[in-house]
Write a protein that holds these residues in place. Structure first.
Motif, PDB file in Angstrom:
ATOM      1  N   ILE A   1       0.839  -1.195   0.000  1.00  0.00           N
ATOM      2  CA  ILE A   1       0.000   0.000   0.000  1.00  0.00           C
ATOM      3  C   ILE A   1       0.876   1.248   0.000  1.00  0.00           C
ATOM      4  O   ILE A   1       0.648   2.179  -0.774  1.00  0.00           O
ATOM      5  CB  ILE A   1      -0.956  -0.003   1.215  1.00  0.00           C
ATOM      6  CG1 ILE A   1      -2.008  -1.098   1.061  1.00  0.00           C
ATOM      7  CG2 ILE A   1      -1.607   1.361   1.403  1.00  0.00           C
ATOM      8  CD1 ILE A   1      -2.820  -1.360   2.323  1.00  0.00           C
ATOM      9  N   ALA A   2       1.875   1.263   0.846  1.00  0.00           N
ATOM     10  CA  ALA A   2       2.772   2.419   0.919  1.00  0.00           C
ATOM     11  C   ALA A   2       3.512   2.631  -0.402  1.00  0.00           C
ATOM     12  O   ALA A   2       3.645   3.772  -0.871  1.00  0.00           O
ATOM     13  CB  ALA A   2       3.766   2.236   2.061  1.00  0.00           C
ATOM     14  N   LEU A   3       3.963   1.555  -1.014  1.00  0.00           N
ATOM     15  CA  LEU A   3       4.666   1.681  -2.297  1.00  0.00           C
ATOM     16  C   LEU A   3       3.740   2.221  -3.388  1.00  0.00           C
ATOM     17  O   LEU A   3       4.158   3.037  -4.214  1.00  0.00           O
ATOM     18  CB  LEU A   3       5.248   0.335  -2.717  1.00  0.00           C
ATOM     19  CG  LEU A   3       6.429  -0.158  -1.885  1.00  0.00           C
ATOM     20  CD1 LEU A   3       6.815  -1.577  -2.310  1.00  0.00           C
ATOM     21  CD2 LEU A   3       7.603   0.778  -2.002  1.00  0.00           C
ATOM     22  N   CYS A   4       2.492   1.770  -3.375  1.00  0.00           N
ATOM     23  CA  CYS A   4       1.520   2.272  -4.355  1.00  0.00           C
ATOM     24  C   CYS A   4       1.287   3.771  -4.193  1.00  0.00           C
ATOM     25  O   CYS A   4       1.099   4.489  -5.178  1.00  0.00           O
ATOM     26  CB  CYS A   4       0.182   1.547  -4.214  1.00  0.00           C
ATOM     27  SG  CYS A   4       0.180  -0.127  -4.839  1.00  0.00           S
ATOM     28  N   LEU A   5       1.308   4.249  -2.961  1.00  0.00           N
ATOM     29  CA  LEU A   5       1.045   5.660  -2.719  1.00  0.00           C
ATOM     30  C   LEU A   5       2.283   6.535  -2.896  1.00  0.00           C
ATOM     31  O   LEU A   5       2.169   7.712  -3.247  1.00  0.00           O
ATOM     32  CB  LEU A   5       0.463   5.840  -1.314  1.00  0.00           C
ATOM     33  CG  LEU A   5      -0.903   5.192  -1.084  1.00  0.00           C
ATOM     34  CD1 LEU A   5      -1.325   5.344   0.371  1.00  0.00           C
ATOM     35  CD2 LEU A   5      -1.945   5.793  -2.012  1.00  0.00           C
TER      36      LEU A   5
ATOM     37  N   THR B   1      -3.700   4.344  -6.588  1.00  0.00           N
ATOM     38  CA  THR B   1      -4.486   4.754  -5.431  1.00  0.00           C
ATOM     39  C   THR B   1      -5.675   3.827  -5.236  1.00  0.00           C
ATOM     40  O   THR B   1      -6.017   3.461  -4.103  1.00  0.00           O
ATOM     41  CB  THR B   1      -4.956   6.210  -5.587  1.00  0.00           C
ATOM     42  OG1 THR B   1      -3.809   7.046  -5.752  1.00  0.00           O
ATOM     43  CG2 THR B   1      -5.735   6.676  -4.366  1.00  0.00           C
ATOM     44  N   THR B   2      -6.295   3.413  -6.321  1.00  0.00           N
ATOM     45  CA  THR B   2      -7.408   2.476  -6.239  1.00  0.00           C
ATOM     46  C   THR B   2      -6.944   1.133  -5.684  1.00  0.00           C
ATOM     47  O   THR B   2      -7.603   0.547  -4.814  1.00  0.00           O
ATOM     48  CB  THR B   2      -8.062   2.281  -7.626  1.00  0.00           C
ATOM     49  OG1 THR B   2      -8.501   3.554  -8.097  1.00  0.00           O
ATOM     50  CG2 THR B   2      -9.221   1.310  -7.568  1.00  0.00           C
ATOM     51  N   VAL B   3      -5.807   0.652  -6.162  1.00  0.00           N
ATOM     52  CA  VAL B   3      -5.251  -0.609  -5.652  1.00  0.00           C
ATOM     53  C   VAL B   3      -4.952  -0.486  -4.159  1.00  0.00           C
ATOM     54  O   VAL B   3      -5.290  -1.375  -3.364  1.00  0.00           O
ATOM     55  CB  VAL B   3      -3.979  -1.005  -6.437  1.00  0.00           C
ATOM     56  CG1 VAL B   3      -3.227  -2.128  -5.745  1.00  0.00           C
ATOM     57  CG2 VAL B   3      -4.338  -1.402  -7.853  1.00  0.00           C
ATOM     58  N   ALA B   4      -4.341   0.618  -3.756  1.00  0.00           N
ATOM     59  CA  ALA B   4      -4.020   0.832  -2.342  1.00  0.00           C
ATOM     60  C   ALA B   4      -5.287   0.853  -1.492  1.00  0.00           C
ATOM     61  O   ALA B   4      -5.338   0.258  -0.411  1.00  0.00           O
ATOM     62  CB  ALA B   4      -3.243   2.135  -2.164  1.00  0.00           C
ATOM     63  N   TYR B   5      -6.324   1.514  -1.982  1.00  0.00           N
ATOM     64  CA  TYR B   5      -7.591   1.593  -1.248  1.00  0.00           C
ATOM     65  C   TYR B   5      -8.225   0.212  -1.090  1.00  0.00           C
ATOM     66  O   TYR B   5      -8.682  -0.152  -0.001  1.00  0.00           O
ATOM     67  CB  TYR B   5      -8.545   2.543  -1.960  1.00  0.00           C
ATOM     68  CG  TYR B   5      -9.898   2.644  -1.313  1.00  0.00           C
ATOM     69  CD1 TYR B   5     -10.049   3.257  -0.081  1.00  0.00           C
ATOM     70  CD2 TYR B   5     -11.026   2.111  -1.933  1.00  0.00           C
ATOM     71  CE1 TYR B   5     -11.292   3.345   0.530  1.00  0.00           C
ATOM     72  CE2 TYR B   5     -12.269   2.199  -1.341  1.00  0.00           C
ATOM     73  CZ  TYR B   5     -12.406   2.816  -0.111  1.00  0.00           C
ATOM     74  OH  TYR B   5     -13.629   2.895   0.482  1.00  0.00           O
TER      75      TYR B   5
ATOM     76  N   GLN C   1      -8.885  -1.782   2.407  1.00  0.00           N
ATOM     77  CA  GLN C   1     -10.184  -2.330   2.815  1.00  0.00           C
ATOM     78  C   GLN C   1     -10.069  -3.806   3.178  1.00  0.00           C
ATOM     79  O   GLN C   1     -10.604  -4.246   4.196  1.00  0.00           O
ATOM     80  CB  GLN C   1     -11.208  -2.171   1.697  1.00  0.00           C
ATOM     81  CG  GLN C   1     -11.745  -0.790   1.528  1.00  0.00           C
ATOM     82  CD  GLN C   1     -12.791  -0.738   0.436  1.00  0.00           C
ATOM     83  OE1 GLN C   1     -12.673  -1.412  -0.584  1.00  0.00           O
ATOM     84  NE2 GLN C   1     -13.823   0.047   0.656  1.00  0.00           N
ATOM     85  N   ARG C   2      -9.359  -4.562   2.328  1.00  0.00           N
ATOM     86  CA  ARG C   2      -9.198  -5.996   2.587  1.00  0.00           C
ATOM     87  C   ARG C   2      -8.429  -6.235   3.883  1.00  0.00           C
ATOM     88  O   ARG C   2      -8.784  -7.102   4.687  1.00  0.00           O
ATOM     89  CB  ARG C   2      -8.471  -6.642   1.412  1.00  0.00           C
ATOM     90  CG  ARG C   2      -8.500  -8.151   1.463  1.00  0.00           C
ATOM     91  CD  ARG C   2      -7.835  -8.738   0.272  1.00  0.00           C
ATOM     92  NE  ARG C   2      -6.402  -8.772   0.552  1.00  0.00           N
ATOM     93  CZ  ARG C   2      -5.484  -9.207  -0.282  1.00  0.00           C
ATOM     94  NH1 ARG C   2      -5.826  -9.608  -1.481  1.00  0.00           N
ATOM     95  NH2 ARG C   2      -4.221  -9.227   0.050  1.00  0.00           N
TER      96      ARG C   2
END
Length: 88
Positions: A20-24, A65-69, A73-74
């Protein structure tokens, strides 16, 4: 620091949270590293590289950002489920 055995707490830094951090962070790094795209070649349909590279990152940033979100959630659902809470 490592978790003490028997505390029952989940680690704060997990592989999912690293992703998540890498995606952002990726879009910020890509845009702040101006030297990597401060050129005119290659030209795509008459648009210099400098411009289309930045516009490409608009789309990539949205996707990341969508992938991170979705991952967040998961991760939150899994944490609630492991604590015995109600998950959606």
């Amino acid at each position: 620091m490592s978790q003490a055995p028997g505390t029952g707490r989940e680690p704060v830094v997990t592989p999912v949270r690293v992703v998540i951090a890498l995606c952002l962070v990726a879009p910020f790094v890509a845009m702040l590293w101006v030297g990597s795209y401060a050129k005119t070649d290659p030209v795509v349909i008459g648009i210099p590289f400098f411009y289309w590279y930045q516009m490409l990152w608009v789309v990539l940033s949205t996707a990341l950002t969508t992938v991170a979100y979705k991952l967040w959630q998961r991760d939150q659902r899994a944490r609630r489920a492991s604590k015995g809470g109600a998950g959606r």
